[in-house]
Design a protein around this motif. Structure first.
Motif, PDB file in Angstrom:
ATOM      1  N   ASP A  46      -3.427   3.241  -3.407  1.00  0.00           N
ATOM      2  CA  ASP A  46      -2.095   3.109  -2.814  1.00  0.00           C
ATOM      3  C   ASP A  46      -1.432   4.474  -2.641  1.00  0.00           C
ATOM      4  O   ASP A  46      -0.832   4.753  -1.597  1.00  0.00           O
ATOM      5  CB  ASP A  46      -1.210   2.195  -3.665  1.00  0.00           C
ATOM      6  CG  ASP A  46      -1.626   0.734  -3.575  1.00  0.00           C
ATOM      7  OD1 ASP A  46      -2.424   0.399  -2.672  1.00  0.00           O
ATOM      8  OD2 ASP A  46      -1.153  -0.061  -4.409  1.00  0.00           O
ATOM      9  N   ARG A  96      -5.750  -2.101   4.472  1.00  0.00           N
ATOM     10  CA  ARG A  96      -5.971  -1.978   3.031  1.00  0.00           C
ATOM     11  C   ARG A  96      -6.580  -3.282   2.552  1.00  0.00           C
ATOM     12  O   ARG A  96      -5.950  -4.327   2.603  1.00  0.00           O
ATOM     13  CB  ARG A  96      -4.672  -1.704   2.286  1.00  0.00           C
ATOM     14  CG  ARG A  96      -4.918  -1.488   0.793  1.00  0.00           C
ATOM     15  CD  ARG A  96      -3.631  -1.617   0.004  1.00  0.00           C
ATOM     16  NE  ARG A  96      -3.814  -1.320  -1.394  1.00  0.00           N
ATOM     17  CZ  ARG A  96      -4.327  -2.179  -2.284  1.00  0.00           C
ATOM     18  NH1 ARG A  96      -4.714  -3.379  -1.913  1.00  0.00           N
ATOM     19  NH2 ARG A  96      -4.445  -1.836  -3.554  1.00  0.00           N
ATOM     20  N   CYS A 135      -1.548  -4.895  -4.293  1.00  0.00           N
ATOM     21  CA  CYS A 135      -0.847  -3.743  -3.722  1.00  0.00           C
ATOM     22  C   CYS A 135       0.608  -3.829  -4.167  1.00  0.00           C
ATOM     23  O   CYS A 135       1.287  -4.805  -3.872  1.00  0.00           O
ATOM     24  CB  CYS A 135      -0.946  -3.745  -2.199  1.00  0.00           C
ATOM     25  SG  CYS A 135      -0.096  -2.352  -1.445  1.00  0.00           S
ATOM     26  N   ASP A 137       2.924  -1.356  -3.560  1.00  0.00           N
ATOM     27  CA  ASP A 137       3.775  -0.492  -2.742  1.00  0.00           C
ATOM     28  C   ASP A 137       4.198  -1.214  -1.467  1.00  0.00           C
ATOM     29  O   ASP A 137       3.366  -1.554  -0.634  1.00  0.00           O
ATOM     30  CB  ASP A 137       3.040   0.802  -2.401  1.00  0.00           C
ATOM     31  CG  ASP A 137       3.985   1.893  -1.951  1.00  0.00           C
ATOM     32  OD1 ASP A 137       4.817   1.619  -1.050  1.00  0.00           O
ATOM     33  OD2 ASP A 137       3.897   3.002  -2.495  1.00  0.00           O
ATOM     34  N   LEU A 171       3.018  -0.342   2.115  1.00  0.00           N
ATOM     35  CA  LEU A 171       1.649  -0.641   2.559  1.00  0.00           C
ATOM     36  C   LEU A 171       1.438  -2.102   2.931  1.00  0.00           C
ATOM     37  O   LEU A 171       0.350  -2.486   3.336  1.00  0.00           O
ATOM     38  CB  LEU A 171       0.651  -0.232   1.472  1.00  0.00           C
ATOM     39  CG  LEU A 171       0.615   1.260   1.136  1.00  0.00           C
ATOM     40  CD1 LEU A 171      -0.321   1.514  -0.034  1.00  0.00           C
ATOM     41  CD2 LEU A 171       0.204   2.076   2.345  1.00  0.00           C
TER      42      LEU A 171
END
Length: 123
Positions: free
Chosen positions: A23, A44, A49, A51, A54
């Motif tokens: 990340d 991704r 995840c 963040d 993202l």
């Protein structure tokens, strides 16, 4: 930062043992390469995840954005509804048939048996 002329020509796979590390790398990449912001060329893959920057690059977001995938998902849902409807109809018909069958072949009275068979053939 100097950029190689080959960057962006081929897919690049970046692997990391920890989600947090990937990340951080991807956030830095998005900050540095402004062209990624306007395109959907980065995906991704993997869960967890943390963040929010993202999210739009997640595998799920990419999956949801393709019109072919959406159309196929709709077709599958429609087929499942059709299958359920057919099963419900068939179950209802089978129940009616079994009722006639029970009446026709398990009654000891032959007159009732004849009537049941006649009724069943008139459906």
């Amino acid at each position: 930062m100097k950029k190689s002329s080959s960057v962006g020509l081929r897919p690049i796979l970046v692997l990391s043992y920890k989600n947090h590390a990937i990340d951080e790398f991807l956030v830095d990449l998005v900050k540095t390469e402004r062209s990624i912001l306007q395109s959907s060329k980065m995906i991704r893959i993997g869960g967890q995840c943390q963040d929010s920057r993202l999210v739009k690059y997640s595998e799920r977001s990419a999956y949801d954005s393709y019109s072919e995938v959406k159309a196929a998902r709709t077709q599958v849902e429609n087929m499942n509804h059709l299958k359920d409807s057919i099963e419900a109809t068939m179950f209802g018909k089978m129940s009616s048939f079994m009722a006639y069958y029970q009446q026709a072949f398990h009654d000891t009275d032959s007159q009732a048996r004849k009537k049941a068979v006649t009724d069943a053939t008139s459906i």
